[in-house]
Scaffold this motif. Structure first.
Motif: not given
Length: 220
Positions: A85-86, A102-103, A181-182, A187-189
């Motif tokens: 998680f970000k 960002l998941e 978004i990478t 790769d994150y949703v």
């Protein structure tokens, strides 16, 4: 009166009543949900407290910027957090600031009324919206005026929608879907959210409040 005539009389009475009922609900939703959404104003406290914040973030070597369909530019610092998680805080040239979640693809859990996110393409996903009663305590659900509901919606990159409403309909949490978004080859949703307020309250009725919010960009 034979059976055919009886059925005809019943149909001439019932069909208009059904249509009136359906139209009433549609009209009620328009005036109490869809129309009041136009009066909500996004929280822009950053611009008044930190007027140079957008340029400061934009000029950082590790910042990222994007432009929404309303031609607003937002920039954010490199996200904090671990691989699972970000988060970071985009700020726009319009002074609007929110929080970006960002998941990673292997652990897309969603949050608030987003029960489940299923990717379709790089920029398209299917989101199941729900009261998420198992994730949040009753006290929180009551504050969001939450009722039991569930529906699924296909969303595209930059689609904007309401996550929940509170304060008797005077406050909303507005979200925007940003696709994938990478970061560091992972790769994150990405979704981000911003508060909005209005003195003209909206009816906190689910799922109508979420369904009606699609098509409103809220100035994002």
């Amino acid at each position: 009166m034979n059976a055919v005539n009886t059925l005809f009389v019943i149909s001439t009475i019932m069909v208009p009543l059904i249509l009136i009922s359906l139209n009433y609900e549609s009209i009620d939703n328009f005036y109490n949900i869809a129309q009041p959404l136009n009066d909500f104003v996004l929280d822009d406290w950053i611009s008044s407290n930190y007027p140079d914040r957008f340029q400061e973030i934009k000029q950082l070597d590790d910042s990222t910027c994007f432009v929404t369909p309303t031609n607003n530019q937002y920039c954010y610092k490199k996200p904090n957090g671990g691989d699972d998680f970000k988060f970071t805080h985009p700020i726009g040239d319009n002074g609007i600031s929110g929080e970006l979640h960002l998941e990673p693809l292997h652990n897309i859990t969603g949050y608030w009324t987003m029960k489940e996110i299923t990717l379709i393409t790089q920029d398209t996903a299917m989101i199941t919206f729900s009261d998420n009663s198992e994730k949040y305590p009753k006290k929180t659900l009551d504050r969001w005026h939450m009722t039991e509901f569930e529906f699924t919606k296909t969303v595209e990159k930059y689609d904007t929608f309401v996550a929940f409403c509170t304060n008797n309909g005077k406050n909303l949490e507005v979200m925007q879907y940003l696709g994938i978004i990478t970061i560091d080859e992972i790769d994150y949703v990405a979704t981000w959210h911003i508060g909005a307020a209005s003195e003209n309250p909206v009816t906190c009725k689910y799922p109508e409040i979420i369904e009606s919010s699609f098509g409103h960009d809220f100035g994002i």
